[in-house]
Design a protein around this motif. Sequence first.
Motif, PDB file in Angstrom:
ATOM      1  N   ASN A   1       0.773  -1.217  -0.137  1.00  8.40           N
ATOM      2  CA  ASN A   1      -0.078  -0.100   0.047  1.00  8.40           C
ATOM      3  C   ASN A   1       0.832   1.379  -0.067  1.00  8.40           C
ATOM      4  O   ASN A   1       0.884   2.088   0.909  1.00  8.40           O
ATOM      5  CB  ASN A   1      -0.750  -0.092   1.245  1.00  8.40           C
ATOM      6  CG  ASN A   1      -1.759   1.193   1.297  1.00  8.40           C
ATOM      7  OD1 ASN A   1      -2.254   1.756  -0.007  1.00  8.40           O
ATOM      8  ND2 ASN A   1      -2.497   1.378   2.288  1.00  8.40           N
ATOM      9  N   TYR A   2       1.599   1.342  -1.145  1.00 12.59           N
ATOM     10  CA  TYR A   2       2.202   2.686  -1.160  1.00 12.59           C
ATOM     11  C   TYR A   2       1.081   3.489  -2.334  1.00 12.59           C
ATOM     12  O   TYR A   2       1.032   3.182  -3.192  1.00 12.59           O
ATOM     13  CB  TYR A   2       3.598   2.617  -1.852  1.00 12.59           C
ATOM     14  CG  TYR A   2       4.063   4.215  -2.029  1.00 12.59           C
ATOM     15  CD1 TYR A   2       4.292   4.964  -0.874  1.00 12.59           C
ATOM     16  CD2 TYR A   2       4.328   4.728  -3.377  1.00 12.59           C
ATOM     17  CE1 TYR A   2       4.703   6.471  -1.455  1.00 12.59           C
ATOM     18  CE2 TYR A   2       4.680   5.972  -3.635  1.00 12.59           C
ATOM     19  CZ  TYR A   2       5.019   6.759  -2.498  1.00 12.59           C
ATOM     20  OH  TYR A   2       5.376   8.192  -2.841  1.00 12.59           O
ATOM     21  N   ARG A   3       0.409   4.425  -1.665  1.00 12.34           N
ATOM     22  CA  ARG A   3      -0.536   5.388  -2.538  1.00 12.34           C
ATOM     23  C   ARG A   3      -1.484   4.184  -3.192  1.00 12.34           C
ATOM     24  O   ARG A   3      -1.813   4.303  -4.395  1.00 12.34           O
ATOM     25  CB  ARG A   3       0.141   6.131  -3.450  1.00 12.34           C
ATOM     26  CG  ARG A   3       0.819   7.438  -2.699  1.00 12.34           C
ATOM     27  CD  ARG A   3       1.246   8.220  -3.841  1.00 12.34           C
ATOM     28  NE  ARG A   3       1.295   9.534  -2.976  1.00 12.34           N
ATOM     29  CZ  ARG A   3       1.480  10.674  -3.808  1.00 12.34           C
ATOM     30  NH1 ARG A   3       1.128  10.818  -4.975  1.00 12.34           N
ATOM     31  NH2 ARG A   3       1.838  11.911  -3.201  1.00 12.34           N
ATOM     32  N   SER A   4      -1.796   2.921  -2.421  1.00 15.68           N
ATOM     33  CA  SER A   4      -2.998   2.136  -2.831  1.00 15.68           C
ATOM     34  C   SER A   4      -2.481   1.022  -3.649  1.00 15.68           C
ATOM     35  O   SER A   4      -3.093   0.154  -4.085  1.00 15.68           O
ATOM     36  CB  SER A   4      -4.125   2.815  -3.338  1.00 15.68           C
ATOM     37  OG  SER A   4      -4.681   3.766  -2.576  1.00 15.68           O
ATOM     38  N   PHE A   5      -0.993   1.151  -4.009  1.00 12.29           N
ATOM     39  CA  PHE A   5      -0.472   0.123  -4.981  1.00 12.29           C
ATOM     40  C   PHE A   5       0.488  -0.768  -4.338  1.00 12.29           C
ATOM     41  O   PHE A   5       1.388  -0.033  -3.596  1.00 12.29           O
ATOM     42  CB  PHE A   5      -0.178   0.582  -6.137  1.00 12.29           C
ATOM     43  CG  PHE A   5      -1.071   1.210  -7.151  1.00 12.29           C
ATOM     44  CD1 PHE A   5      -1.793   0.558  -8.153  1.00 12.29           C
ATOM     45  CD2 PHE A   5      -1.679   2.662  -6.848  1.00 12.29           C
ATOM     46  CE1 PHE A   5      -2.648   0.990  -8.664  1.00 12.29           C
ATOM     47  CE2 PHE A   5      -2.487   2.857  -7.717  1.00 12.29           C
ATOM     48  CZ  PHE A   5      -3.292   1.978  -8.705  1.00 12.29           C
ATOM     49  N   PRO A   6       0.744  -1.766  -4.598  1.00  8.96           N
ATOM     50  CA  PRO A   6       1.875  -2.694  -4.014  1.00  8.96           C
ATOM     51  C   PRO A   6       3.382  -2.427  -4.539  1.00  8.96           C
ATOM     52  O   PRO A   6       3.289  -1.706  -5.663  1.00  8.96           O
ATOM     53  CB  PRO A   6       1.798  -4.259  -4.442  1.00  8.96           C
ATOM     54  CG  PRO A   6       0.365  -4.285  -4.953  1.00  8.96           C
ATOM     55  CD  PRO A   6      -0.148  -2.837  -5.347  1.00  8.96           C
ATOM     56  N   TYR A   7       4.315  -2.561  -3.829  1.00 11.34           N
ATOM     57  CA  TYR A   7       5.554  -2.316  -4.233  1.00 11.34           C
ATOM     58  C   TYR A   7       6.678  -3.348  -4.026  1.00 11.34           C
ATOM     59  O   TYR A   7       6.303  -4.165  -2.905  1.00 11.34           O
ATOM     60  CB  TYR A   7       5.984  -0.876  -3.672  1.00 11.34           C
ATOM     61  CG  TYR A   7       5.968  -0.821  -2.231  1.00 11.34           C
ATOM     62  CD1 TYR A   7       7.285  -1.004  -1.476  1.00 11.34           C
ATOM     63  CD2 TYR A   7       4.905  -0.490  -1.668  1.00 11.34           C
ATOM     64  CE1 TYR A   7       7.231  -1.065  -0.061  1.00 11.34           C
ATOM     65  CE2 TYR A   7       4.923  -0.488  -0.262  1.00 11.34           C
ATOM     66  CZ  TYR A   7       5.945  -0.764   0.519  1.00 11.34           C
ATOM     67  OH  TYR A   7       5.987  -0.694   1.894  1.00 11.34           O
ATOM     68  N   ILE A   8       8.092  -3.370  -4.600  1.00 13.59           N
ATOM     69  CA  ILE A   8       8.929  -4.150  -4.134  1.00 13.59           C
ATOM     70  C   ILE A   8      10.207  -3.227  -4.057  1.00 13.59           C
ATOM     71  O   ILE A   8      10.386  -2.598  -4.808  1.00 13.59           O
ATOM     72  CB  ILE A   8       9.100  -5.244  -5.056  1.00 13.59           C
ATOM     73  CG1 ILE A   8       7.835  -6.068  -5.255  1.00 13.59           C
ATOM     74  CG2 ILE A   8      10.067  -6.365  -4.596  1.00 13.59           C
ATOM     75  CD1 ILE A   8       7.706  -7.211  -6.295  1.00 13.59           C
ATOM     76  N   VAL A   9      11.194  -3.409  -3.137  1.00 13.07           N
ATOM     77  CA  VAL A   9      12.215  -2.614  -2.892  1.00 13.07           C
ATOM     78  C   VAL A   9      13.443  -3.631  -2.920  1.00 13.07           C
ATOM     79  O   VAL A   9      13.427  -4.621  -2.064  1.00 13.07           O
ATOM     80  CB  VAL A   9      12.132  -1.712  -1.711  1.00 13.07           C
ATOM     81  CG1 VAL A   9      13.321  -1.069  -1.433  1.00 13.07           C
ATOM     82  CG2 VAL A   9      11.014  -0.651  -2.278  1.00 13.07           C
ATOM     83  N   LEU A  10      14.365  -3.114  -3.322  1.00 14.22           N
ATOM     84  CA  LEU A  10      15.974  -3.463  -3.050  1.00 14.22           C
ATOM     85  C   LEU A  10      16.946  -2.210  -2.716  1.00 14.22           C
ATOM     86  O   LEU A  10      16.901  -1.300  -3.291  1.00 14.22           O
ATOM     87  CB  LEU A  10      16.510  -4.131  -4.042  1.00 14.22           C
ATOM     88  CG  LEU A  10      18.190  -4.375  -3.980  1.00 14.22           C
ATOM     89  CD1 LEU A  10      18.471  -5.571  -3.043  1.00 14.22           C
ATOM     90  CD2 LEU A  10      18.710  -4.698  -5.473  1.00 14.22           C
TER      91      LEU A  10
ATOM     92  N   PHE B   1      10.146  -1.084  -7.584  1.00  9.14           N
ATOM     93  CA  PHE B   1       9.092  -1.636  -8.470  1.00  9.14           C
ATOM     94  C   PHE B   1       7.621  -1.180  -7.823  1.00  9.14           C
ATOM     95  O   PHE B   1       7.548  -1.630  -6.741  1.00  9.14           O
ATOM     96  CB  PHE B   1       9.072  -2.974  -8.776  1.00  9.14           C
ATOM     97  CG  PHE B   1       7.794  -3.515  -9.778  1.00  9.14           C
ATOM     98  CD1 PHE B   1       7.597  -3.032 -10.924  1.00  9.14           C
ATOM     99  CD2 PHE B   1       6.739  -3.852  -9.041  1.00  9.14           C
ATOM    100  CE1 PHE B   1       6.255  -3.318 -11.667  1.00  9.14           C
ATOM    101  CE2 PHE B   1       5.547  -4.530  -9.751  1.00  9.14           C
ATOM    102  CZ  PHE B   1       5.565  -4.256 -10.940  1.00  9.14           C
ATOM    103  N   TRP B   2       6.986  -0.222  -8.592  1.00  8.93           N
ATOM    104  CA  TRP B   2       5.941   0.318  -7.833  1.00  8.93           C
ATOM    105  C   TRP B   2       4.833  -0.225  -9.084  1.00  8.93           C
ATOM    106  O   TRP B   2       4.688   0.313 -10.023  1.00  8.93           O
ATOM    107  CB  TRP B   2       5.536   1.928  -7.928  1.00  8.93           C
ATOM    108  CG  TRP B   2       4.399   2.225  -7.157  1.00  8.93           C
ATOM    109  CD1 TRP B   2       3.664   1.712  -6.273  1.00  8.93           C
ATOM    110  CD2 TRP B   2       4.002   3.726  -7.339  1.00  8.93           C
ATOM    111  NE1 TRP B   2       2.630   2.554  -5.931  1.00  8.93           N
ATOM    112  CE2 TRP B   2       3.003   3.789  -6.481  1.00  8.93           C
ATOM    113  CE3 TRP B   2       4.596   4.690  -7.994  1.00  8.93           C
ATOM    114  CZ2 TRP B   2       2.230   4.998  -6.394  1.00  8.93           C
ATOM    115  CZ3 TRP B   2       3.936   6.108  -7.888  1.00  8.93           C
ATOM    116  CH2 TRP B   2       2.824   5.923  -7.128  1.00  8.93           C
ATOM    117  N   TRP B   3       3.756  -1.159  -8.444  1.00 10.67           N
ATOM    118  CA  TRP B   3       2.777  -1.926  -9.338  1.00 10.67           C
ATOM    119  C   TRP B   3       2.070  -0.977 -10.360  1.00 10.67           C
ATOM    120  O   TRP B   3       1.405   0.160  -9.602  1.00 10.67           O
ATOM    121  CB  TRP B   3       1.947  -2.677  -8.326  1.00 10.67           C
ATOM    122  CG  TRP B   3       1.234  -3.657  -9.508  1.00 10.67           C
ATOM    123  CD1 TRP B   3       0.063  -3.647  -9.855  1.00 10.67           C
ATOM    124  CD2 TRP B   3       1.606  -4.979  -9.415  1.00 10.67           C
ATOM    125  NE1 TRP B   3      -0.223  -4.731 -10.595  1.00 10.67           N
ATOM    126  CE2 TRP B   3       0.851  -5.854 -10.294  1.00 10.67           C
ATOM    127  CE3 TRP B   3       2.543  -5.941  -8.896  1.00 10.67           C
ATOM    128  CZ2 TRP B   3       0.642  -6.985 -10.384  1.00 10.67           C
ATOM    129  CZ3 TRP B   3       2.933  -7.116  -9.361  1.00 10.67           C
ATOM    130  CH2 TRP B   3       1.681  -7.901 -10.100  1.00 10.67           C
TER     131      TRP B   3
END
Length: 202
Positions: free
Chosen positions: A69-78, A96-98
Motif C-alpha cells: 500500500n504505497y498510495r494504494s498500490f503494491p511495491y517491491i524494494v531492493l 518496482f511500484w505496481w
Amino acid sequence: MQVTNFNFSQGEASAICERNFFILKNSATQKIIDLFALLEKEMKNELMLYPIDVNELNSSTGKIFRGENYRSFPYIVLDYPRLFSTNSIFAFRSMFWWGHEFSFTLHLQGQAFEKYKKSLNENFSHLPGKEVYFCVNDTPWQYNFDKENYLPLEEIIDRREELFTKPFIKITRKLNVDEYANAYDYAIESFKLFIGLLKNKD
C-alpha cells in the motif's frame, strides 16, 4: 442484524470473485524479486571496483522487501548498498511500484551527504541528457513522480544550488513498467552513473 450500506459496485463485485489475478500477481512478484537479487549481485561486483568509504555502510548484503500500500498500490524494494542511521543515510534503492514504474534512486543524507557533497557538485555535468530527476520535496520518503516530489534535471538546473542546502539529496531515474525487459540494464546503468558522481576529481 441487517448490515446497511454494504453494496458493492459492479467493479468491486467482479473483483472479489477474481482468483486468477492473484496467481499472476504472485508469479510476477517472484520474478521481480529474482531480478532484484541479480541486481544486488552485479552491484556488489561494481562496488568492488569503486568502493564507497562510508562508516557502517552495509555493502555485503542487500535488503529486499515488499509492501501492499504505497498510495494504494503494491511495491517491491531492493536497498543495496544501504545505511540508515540517525546521523547518516546512504542508500541505492531499486523500486518496482505496481502499475507505475521502476525507479533507481541514490539517497544521501546527514554525514554521508556531507562527505560526498563536493564530489556531487563537481560531477553534476555528467547528468544532463541522462533522464535524471531530483527530489524537490521537503521529505525524502516519497517515491512518486508528481511534480511536488521530483522534477527533471532540466527544470531545476538553473537553481541546482538550492538542492545542496537541504539536509539530503535524492536523484533518480525511472523506467515505465511496460519496459520491464530493459529493467536490469537500466538499473545497472543508473547505478554506475550515480556511484560515479561520488568520485573525487582530485
